[in-house]
Structures are given as structure tokens and as C-alpha cells.
Design an enzyme around this catalytic site. Structure first.
Site, PDB file in Angstrom:
ATOM      1  N   ASP A   1      11.183  74.224   5.597  1.00 18.26           N
ATOM      2  CA  ASP A   1      10.254  73.153   6.343  1.00 18.26           C
ATOM      3  C   ASP A   1       9.593  72.476   5.138  1.00 18.26           C
ATOM      4  O   ASP A   1       8.631  72.915   4.664  1.00 18.26           O
ATOM      5  CB  ASP A   1       9.392  73.908   7.229  1.00 18.26           C
ATOM      6  CG  ASP A   1      10.300  74.664   8.319  1.00 18.26           C
ATOM      7  OD1 ASP A   1      11.289  74.248   8.875  1.00 18.26           O
ATOM      8  OD2 ASP A   1       9.699  75.902   8.620  1.00 18.26           O
TER       9      ASP A   1
ATOM     10  N   ASP B   1      12.891  75.731  -0.174  1.00 22.80           N
ATOM     11  CA  ASP B   1      12.104  76.083   1.019  1.00 22.80           C
ATOM     12  C   ASP B   1      12.780  75.400   2.154  1.00 22.80           C
ATOM     13  O   ASP B   1      13.274  74.297   1.740  1.00 22.80           O
ATOM     14  CB  ASP B   1      10.570  75.671   0.913  1.00 22.80           C
ATOM     15  CG  ASP B   1       9.669  75.999   1.955  1.00 22.80           C
ATOM     16  OD1 ASP B   1       9.760  77.082   2.688  1.00 22.80           O
ATOM     17  OD2 ASP B   1       9.121  75.159   2.517  1.00 22.80           O
TER      18      ASP B   1
END
Length: 176
Positions: free
Chosen positions: A10, A8
Site C-alpha cells: 500500500d 511494500d
């Protein structure tokens, strides 16, 4: 077939901005801060033969809260600075019901086809329930980085880690 570590963006690669206990993406390069040790962790994964592919939901584009150009400039900056193979971004919101928005596995399947990846020998590292569910839906083992966000929590991640470098240590010690 190849192996991959899906990441991922953020909260895993760069710091998420916190507002009332919930994470939000940086809106521009000035707000972007790469997490400590991420560069070396990604290099270690590459040295082990893993493809490093960022899979990120960026619904603020569809919501009109940020521009496509701002998100793509952040992604380009990360590609230039880190040894990642690709960033796959979903710009849709939930109501659009696309296959690429986590928790659906469409982005993983697309990457697996493009790079000849065996998803069952791959990992997903994320900090939100959608990341873990998407990895599970794609058939990957999952790492949950728990920042105690004020939101829904994932169900049964394979591993828990404190950061991407911590996840890489677990891969080195338990998963090879």
C-alpha cells in the site's frame, strides 16, 4: 545467490487511502488502484534478474477492521496482474511482537532462505518508516517514497524516490 527488490504494498504497488494525512490500505478490490507505471517497473526489475517480493503489514485483520479473505483477494488480484514472485503478509499487530511485522526483518529472512537471496545486494522500496527500518534491519539498501504522511519519518534511507518507476530508474543508472 539471487538479488531481490522487496516492495511494500500500500503506497508503493497500489494507492493508499488517505485519512487525516495518514495512509490506510484498501478494504476491498473496489478500493484498489494500482499506481501508474508499477507494472512496467516490476517487469524491468524481473528483466534485470531481480526477484520481486511484496512484504506488507496488514494489521487491520488482527484489529478486526478487515477480513483475511479481503486482504487475500487483493493480494491474489495483484499476483495475477503483476509480475511479482510472492506477497508475504503479516497479519499481526504490534503487541503480538512477531518477527514478520516490519520493522523486524523476519519476512525478508524467510524470503532470502526460500529463494536463495543475498540481502546485501537487494533493495526495499517503501513509503513508511517501518518499511525502511525493516529493509535496513535485513541488510538491504532502501528507497523511501515520501508522500509527506503525518507520521514518524524514516531514518537515513539509502535513496529517495518519487515512485516505484523512479526507484527503478535509479537502480538502472546507479546500482548495477
Amino acid at each position: 545467490m539471487h538479488r531481490a527488490v522487496f516492495l511494500d504494498r500500500d503506497g508503493v504497488i497500489n494507492k493508499a487511502l488517505m485519512v487525516d494525512g495518514k495512509p490506510y490500505p484498501p478494504r476491498n478490490l473496489d478500493e484498489l488502484e494500482i499506481m501508474p507505471g508499477v507494472d512496467q517497473a516490476i517487469l524491468q526489475l524481473r528483466d534485470l534478474g531481480y526477484f520481486c517480493i511484496v512484504v506488507t503489514n496488514q494489521p487491520d485483520v488482527a484489529r478486526g477492521k478487515t477480513s483475511l479473505e479481503a486482504v487475500e483477494s487483493i493480494n491474489q488480484f495483484l499476483i495475477e496482474r503483476l509480475a511479482i514472485h510472492e506477497i508475504i503478509s503479516c497479519y499481526h499487530d504490534d503487541h503480538e511482537n512477531c518477527d514478520c511485522r516490519k520493522p523486524k526483518p523476519g519476512s525478508f529472512i524467510m524470503a532470502a532462505l526460500k529463494y536463495n537471496i543475498d540481502l546485501s545486494k537487494s533493495f526495499m522500496v517503501g513509503d513508511r518508516w517501518r518499511d525502511i527500518a525493516a529493509g535496513q534491519n535485513a541488510g538491504c539498501r532502501t528507497f523511501f517514497i515520501d508522500y509527506q504522511y503525518n507520521e514518524k519519518q524514516p531514518t537515513n534511507p539509502t535513496y529517495r524516490a518519487s515512485s516505484l518507476p523512479d526507484a527503478v530508474k535509479i537502480i538502472l543508472n546507479e546500482c548495477l
